[in-house]
Design an enzyme around this catalytic site. Structure first.
Site, PDB file in Angstrom:
ATOM      1  N   GLU A   1      -7.524  -1.381 -14.622  1.00  0.00           N
ATOM      2  CA  GLU A   1      -7.979  -1.516 -13.224  1.00  0.00           C
ATOM      3  C   GLU A   1      -8.721  -0.258 -12.780  1.00  0.00           C
ATOM      4  OE1 GLU A   1      -7.778  -4.065 -11.146  1.00  0.00           O
ATOM      5  OE2 GLU A   1      -6.470  -5.351 -12.333  1.00  0.00           O
TER       6      GLU A   1
ATOM      7  N   SER B   1     -11.768 -19.321 -21.326  1.00  0.00           N
ATOM      8  CA  SER B   1     -10.816 -19.626 -20.260  1.00  0.00           C
ATOM      9  C   SER B   1     -11.017 -21.047 -19.759  1.00  0.00           C
ATOM     10  CB  SER B   1     -11.003 -18.664 -19.087  1.00  0.00           C
ATOM     11  OG  SER B   1     -10.282 -19.152 -17.972  1.00  0.00           O
TER      12      SER B   1
ATOM     13  N   HIS C   1       0.827  -1.208   0.000  1.00  0.00           N
ATOM     14  CA  HIS C   1       0.000   0.000   0.000  1.00  0.00           C
ATOM     15  C   HIS C   1       0.865   1.263   0.000  1.00  0.00           C
ATOM     16  CE1 HIS C   1      -3.883  -2.025   0.296  1.00  0.00           C
ATOM     17  NE2 HIS C   1      -3.251  -2.915   1.013  1.00  0.00           N
ATOM     18  N   THR C   2       2.007   1.151  -0.601  1.00  0.00           N
ATOM     19  CA  THR C   2       2.878   2.324  -0.775  1.00  0.00           C
ATOM     20  C   THR C   2       2.833   2.829  -2.214  1.00  0.00           C
ATOM     21  OG1 THR C   2       4.664   0.731  -1.081  1.00  0.00           O
ATOM     22  CG2 THR C   2       4.566   1.845   1.053  1.00  0.00           C
ATOM     23  N   ASP C   3       2.388   1.977  -3.149  1.00  0.00           N
ATOM     24  CA  ASP C   3       2.534   2.379  -4.569  1.00  0.00           C
ATOM     25  C   ASP C   3       1.616   3.539  -4.958  1.00  0.00           C
ATOM     26  OD1 ASP C   3       0.229   0.741  -4.672  1.00  0.00           O
ATOM     27  OD2 ASP C   3       0.885  -0.366  -6.453  1.00  0.00           O
TER      28      ASP C   3
ATOM     29  N   ASP D   1       1.598  -4.001  -9.597  1.00  0.00           N
ATOM     30  CA  ASP D   1       1.328  -5.342 -10.134  1.00  0.00           C
ATOM     31  C   ASP D   1       1.645  -5.426 -11.620  1.00  0.00           C
ATOM     32  OD1 ASP D   1       0.454  -5.687  -7.581  1.00  0.00           O
ATOM     33  OD2 ASP D   1      -1.675  -5.767  -8.086  1.00  0.00           O
TER      34      ASP D   1
ATOM     35  N   ALA E   1      -6.168 -14.659  -4.818  1.00  0.00           N
ATOM     36  CA  ALA E   1      -5.236 -14.960  -3.727  1.00  0.00           C
ATOM     37  C   ALA E   1      -4.167 -13.883  -3.563  1.00  0.00           C
ATOM     38  CB  ALA E   1      -4.572 -16.318  -3.976  1.00  0.00           C
ATOM     39  N   SER E   2      -4.431 -12.697  -4.097  1.00  0.00           N
ATOM     40  CA  SER E   2      -3.493 -11.582  -3.984  1.00  0.00           C
ATOM     41  C   SER E   2      -2.165 -11.832  -4.683  1.00  0.00           C
ATOM     42  CB  SER E   2      -3.196 -11.242  -2.516  1.00  0.00           C
ATOM     43  OG  SER E   2      -4.341 -10.799  -1.895  1.00  0.00           O
ATOM     44  N   LEU E   3      -2.174 -12.697  -5.672  1.00  0.00           N
ATOM     45  CA  LEU E   3      -0.945 -12.939  -6.426  1.00  0.00           C
ATOM     46  C   LEU E   3      -1.061 -12.322  -7.826  1.00  0.00           C
ATOM     47  CD1 LEU E   3      -0.221 -16.648  -5.341  1.00  0.00           C
ATOM     48  CD2 LEU E   3       0.744 -14.543  -4.383  1.00  0.00           C
TER      49      LEU E   3
HETATM   50  C1  GLA Z   1      -2.906  -4.464  -4.962  1.00  0.00           C
HETATM   51  C2  GLA Z   1      -2.766  -3.318  -5.951  1.00  0.00           C
HETATM   52  C3  GLA Z   1      -1.350  -2.743  -5.942  1.00  0.00           C
HETATM   53  C4  GLA Z   1      -0.889  -2.430  -4.521  1.00  0.00           C
HETATM   54  C5  GLA Z   1      -1.170  -3.596  -3.567  1.00  0.00           C
HETATM   55  C6  GLA Z   1      -0.903  -3.236  -2.141  1.00  0.00           C
HETATM   56  O1  GLA Z   1      -2.132  -5.542  -5.363  1.00  0.00           O
HETATM   57  O2  GLA Z   1      -3.085  -3.732  -7.252  1.00  0.00           O
HETATM   58  O3  GLA Z   1      -1.284  -1.606  -6.766  1.00  0.00           O
HETATM   59  O4  GLA Z   1      -1.478  -1.249  -4.052  1.00  0.00           O
HETATM   60  O5  GLA Z   1      -2.503  -4.038  -3.671  1.00  0.00           O
HETATM   61  O6  GLA Z   1       0.443  -2.969  -1.943  1.00  0.00           O
END
Ligand code: GLA
Length: 388
Positions: A161, A66, A33-35, A173, A124-126
């Protein structure tokens, strides 16, 4: 995987693919959460990702299929109507990419057929979404010989996005999915977009990925809420500080001006953004000096800050990371990505991987009621063409 995909391509589209590509998923070592606050991030691409095959058509029809969402069937739309449509489900990601490529002046003159299949666990946040965006960009580049640079694809992916899907995410990302390299993480300054590669060389230690197996819910709205909180906190600091972003404020300056933020919640959010940014720089430094212990401590501190100040973890991620932190041979652990659910990473001694899995599974299952999953994957390349 490709052989089965080719067969499916023939079956669904009654034709042969012309180009193939792969786009990875990612982990973020530290800098969460710095970007979108103009700070530093430290991500790496992983060898899990999304594969795609494509061919040009003679008409203006676009078709996506898909193998991960077979129940959605072939999703079809026209090159002449590229607006977001809920009914297009997952295909809105590639649709947005095509739309913005065309808006940016790239000549996609025909329709096309695409098959994709991914092995990134979904939600899964990947970064499965950045992966499909960048994959689509690369397939279009190959199929229509577009003279488009990686950086522009990255920026268009982020635009998808922000302005097509409606998540106000930063650039991390898409950047790592676009620029990743084998066995390298990237230290990226999200303000200037200056970056450099850093070998992911952890000596006898390795990164384990741990999945909460909890699906993210409402993550998008919470994510956008955090962004707004950071913007509000910044505006309060700007009463006295001449800065453009929270990521440009060092810790001492922040503490000296913290009184300007009269709302305790906003103060915590901003404190996370500032301290996390400092931790990225410290972690980079630790890795440069092969000080893995320090690196691990910073992972733990990052998790605590995301839990207490930023409040984006939740009981599943906390149980996962905090259980891992207790395991002998683990130097540190933290959530990775947006948070709320998804995955955490741990820096673990190679001889203790099994112990980590056993102990964390026991603790996690006892508390949460179902088991986590673990992945040991290599750090890999960014989006690229592959042989058919
Ligand atoms: C998601 C967002 C990124 C970033 C992260 C947290 O993955 O797509 O831009 O903000 O959360 O670091």
């Amino acid at each position: 995987m490709l052989t089965a995909m080719k067969k499916q391509f023939e079956k669904q589209f009654d034709a042969q693919p012309e180009v193939a590509a792969f786009a990875p998923g990612r982990i973020n070592l530290i800098g969460e959460h710095t970007d979108y606050n103009g700070g530093y991030v430290f991500p790496a691409a992983i060898e899990l990702g999304t594969y795609g095959l494509a061919r040009k058509r003679d008409d203006r029809t676009i078709r996506f299929y898909s193998l991960n969402f077979e129940e959605a069937g072939v999703i079809s739309f026209s090159l002449d109507d590229l607006d977001y449509d809920k009914a297009d489900s997952w295909a809105n990601y590639p649709k947005g990419m095509v739309k913005f490529l065309i808006e940016a002046g790239y000549n996609i003159e025909n329709g096309f057929d695409v098959i994709v299949e991914g092995n990134i666990p979904n939600g899964a946040s990947l970064s499965s979404s950045a992966s499909i965006e960048m994959l689509t960009g690369w397939l279009m580049k190959s199929l229509f010989n577009l003279d488009v640079e990686r950086l522009e694809l990255i920026q268009l992916g982020r635009k998808v996005e922000n302005h097509f899907i409606g998540v106000n995410s930063g650039i991390m990302d898409q950047f790592i999915v676009g620029m990743g390299q084998k066995d390298q993480a990237i230290l990226l300054d999200t303000s200037s977009l200056e970056y450099h590669y850093v070998p992911t060389e952890f000596g006898d230690y390795t990164i384990s990925i741990m999945n909460t197996n909890k699906r993210r819910e409402l993550a998008e709205s919470k994510y956008n809420e955090r962004l707004e909180e950071c913007q509000k906190a910044l505006a309060l600091l700007q009463q006295e500080l001449d800065v453009e972003a929270l990521g440009h404020i060092d810790e001492a300056t922040f503490e000296a001006h913290a009184h300007l933020i009269d709302d305790p919640v906003l103060l915590k959010r901003a404190r996370h953004a500032v301290t996390e940014n400092a931790r990225v720089k410290a972690a980079y430094d630790a890795l440069e000096h092969s000080d893995f212990k320090r690196f691990g401590q910073l992972l733990n501190e990052s998790h605590a800050s995301l839990k207490d100040d930023y409040e984006v973890t939740g009981v599943e991620l906390d149980t996962l990371a905090e259980s891992a932190q207790q395991v002998d041979g683990v130097l540190g652990a933290r959530m990775t990505g947006a948070g709320f659910a998804g995955c955490a990473i741990a820096l673990v001694h190679q001889s203790k991987i099994k112990a980590l899995e056993e102990e964390v599974t026991r603790n996690y299952t006892e508390k949460i009621g179902y088991a986590p999953s673990f992945y040991h994957v290599n750090i890999g390349d960014g989006v690229k063409s592959i042989e058919l």
